[in-house]
Scaffold this active site. Structure first.
Site, PDB file in Angstrom:
ATOM      1  N   GLY A  11       0.829  -1.204   0.000  1.00  0.00           N
ATOM      2  CA  GLY A  11       0.000   0.000   0.000  1.00  0.00           C
ATOM      3  C   GLY A  11       0.863   1.254   0.000  1.00  0.00           C
ATOM      4  N   GLN A  12       0.217   2.397   0.110  1.00  0.00           N
ATOM      5  CA  GLN A  12       0.936   3.678   0.022  1.00  0.00           C
ATOM      6  C   GLN A  12       1.994   3.806   1.114  1.00  0.00           C
ATOM      7  OE1 GLN A  12      -1.212   7.190   1.074  1.00  0.00           O
ATOM      8  NE2 GLN A  12       0.185   8.560  -0.014  1.00  0.00           N
ATOM      9  N   LEU A  13       1.632   3.464   2.323  1.00  0.00           N
ATOM     10  CA  LEU A  13       2.564   3.585   3.446  1.00  0.00           C
ATOM     11  C   LEU A  13       3.570   2.439   3.427  1.00  0.00           C
ATOM     12  CD1 LEU A  13       3.041   5.358   5.918  1.00  0.00           C
ATOM     13  CD2 LEU A  13       1.330   4.014   7.158  1.00  0.00           C
ATOM     14  N   ASP A  51      -3.931 -13.062   4.070  1.00  0.00           N
ATOM     15  CA  ASP A  51      -5.142 -12.320   4.395  1.00  0.00           C
ATOM     16  C   ASP A  51      -5.188 -12.238   5.921  1.00  0.00           C
ATOM     17  OD1 ASP A  51      -7.690 -11.566   5.077  1.00  0.00           O
ATOM     18  OD2 ASP A  51      -8.687 -12.873   3.625  1.00  0.00           O
ATOM     19  N   TYR A 140     -14.805   3.524   8.285  1.00  0.00           N
ATOM     20  CA  TYR A 140     -13.350   3.550   8.513  1.00  0.00           C
ATOM     21  C   TYR A 140     -13.044   4.168   9.878  1.00  0.00           C
ATOM     22  CZ  TYR A 140      -8.503   5.155   7.671  1.00  0.00           C
ATOM     23  OH  TYR A 140      -7.164   5.416   7.755  1.00  0.00           O
ATOM     24  N   ILE A 170      -1.421  11.156   3.948  1.00  0.00           N
ATOM     25  CA  ILE A 170      -0.001  10.966   3.635  1.00  0.00           C
ATOM     26  C   ILE A 170       0.245  11.316   2.168  1.00  0.00           C
ATOM     27  CG2 ILE A 170       1.914   9.298   3.531  1.00  0.00           C
ATOM     28  CD1 ILE A 170       0.945   9.885   6.395  1.00  0.00           C
TER      29      ILE A 170
HETATM   30  N1  SER Z   1      -5.776   9.210   4.407  1.00  0.00           N
HETATM   31  C1  SER Z   1      -6.827   8.534   5.096  1.00  0.00           C
HETATM   32  C2  SER Z   1      -8.072   8.536   4.307  1.00  0.00           C
HETATM   33  O1  SER Z   1      -8.268   9.486   3.568  1.00  0.00           O
HETATM   34  C3  SER Z   1      -7.076   9.158   6.423  1.00  0.00           C
HETATM   35  O2  SER Z   1      -6.577   8.342   7.404  1.00  0.00           O
HETATM   36  O3  SER Z   1      -8.860   7.663   4.444  1.00  0.00           O
END
Ligand code: SER
Length: 325
Positions: A11-13, A51, A140, A170
């Site tokens: 992923g991005q991070l 998973d 979320y 981020i």
């Molecule tokens: N970057 C995240 C989002 O937009 C926020 O934690 O869901």
């Protein structure tokens, strides 16, 4: 000796964190994992299809590699979570619970990212304190609030050394973000360099907390390396770096690319962004383990354009109507 598992590693991070971890601890000491198969699967750069909702498989991987630290990044972000709320709950909550259970059984140290999404419409929007109303309006955000409480519970009840940050949006250049309400702050750089125009999905005045990826990686490292006694918060730490509106970001990019234009076409992500703080107070993280960001808006824009421009081809104006409509 560090034997590290990174979940959601592509992923991005994760994609930047893995590079930094491998530089620090050695390539074979960092096991990547994710739900899809990747071609770079080799003994030198170990990658497991995993998973995180599959508890047995998670434990098997932990035993196989004698894992002592997990960076648990697998999860759905805010916008994707609204489109698939059941999956968001399942992956974000049950995945975290499996990781915490494993951490308890195998004495594993854990990093888990929380988010500014724990906050909601009744939270103070400016300088949001460490302890504030948390009434998220997204699935979320709900999973992040519950996740923070789970982390705190496992730390208090079972002594699990789990550490967490409430990350803002981020900004990074290696891997695009996947399904968040702050994605516009990354997409805009690709669009500016390739097309000279961007359709922004939030209004110009939308102001959100953001952080450049080198600051985010450093925050994670500093938190994970801090003395046990200095970690006083076991839910999650507020961490801040910069805060800017969409139109301020556009203006900063226009200093480098004067012909760049931005159109504002808000969609369902506007409501998500509106429910979050504009700037958060991270004095607790600064006091407890010395957090200090480096990159401001102009440094971020400089570096993003420098990193991305050699990689991106400008699309001729004649084809623009197809791509930017
Ligand atoms: N970057 C995240 C989002 O937009 C926020 O934690 O869901």
């Amino acid at each position: 000796m560090n034997r590290i598992l990174v979940t959601g590693s592509r992923g991005q991070l994760g994609s930047d964190l893995v590079v930094a971890l491998r530089r620090r601890y050695g390539a074979t000491h960092v096991i990547e994992s994710g739900r899809s198969l990747h071609s770079q699967d080799s003994a030198l750069l170990p990658y497991k299809v995993l998973d995180v909702t599959d508890n047995q498989h998670l434990q098997a991987v932990i035993e196989q590699y004698q894992i002592d630290t997990i960076y648990h990044l697998a999860g759905l972000l805010s916008a994707k979570g609204e489109q698939q709320p059941d999956l968001c709950w399942d992956v974000n909550i049950n995945g975290l619970r499996n990781v915490l259970e494993a951490a308890k059984s195998y004495q594993i140290k854990v990093f888990w990212p929380s988010s500014i999404a724990v906050f909601g419409p009744h939270t103070p929007k400016l300088d949001t304190p460490q302890i504030a109303v948390k009434d998220p309006s997204t699935m979320y955000g709900i999973t992040k609030v519950a996740g923070e409480l789970l982390c705190n519970y496992y730390a208090q009840q079972f002594g699990v050394d789990v550490r967490s940050l409430r990350l803002p949006g981020i900004i990074s250049y290696s891997t695009p973000p996947g399904g968040g309400a702050t994605d516009f702050a990354v997409e805009i750089f690709y669009a500016a360099l390739q097309y000279g125009v961007y359709n922004c999905f939030v209004r110009p005045e939308t102001r959100l907390p953001m952080m450049y990826i080198p600051d985010a990686i450093r925050a994670i490292f500093d938190l994970m390396q801090a003395d046990l006694a200095s970690i006083k918060v076991r839910t999650s730490y507020n961490v801040a770096a910069v805060s800017f509106s969409a139109e301020e970001l556009v203006a900063e990019i226009q200093k480098h690319l004067p012909d760049f234009t931005c159109r504002y076409i808000p969609d369902f992500r506007q409501a998500i962004a509106d429910s979050w703080p504009s700037a958060i107070d991270d004095s607790k993280a600064r006091a407890d383990w010395g957090w200090q960001p480096i990159y401001d808006l102009s440094a971020i824009v400089n570096d993003m354009l420098a990193k991305l421009s050699p990689r991106l081809k400008k699309v001729p104006k004649s084809t623009l109507s197809k791509v930017s409509a």
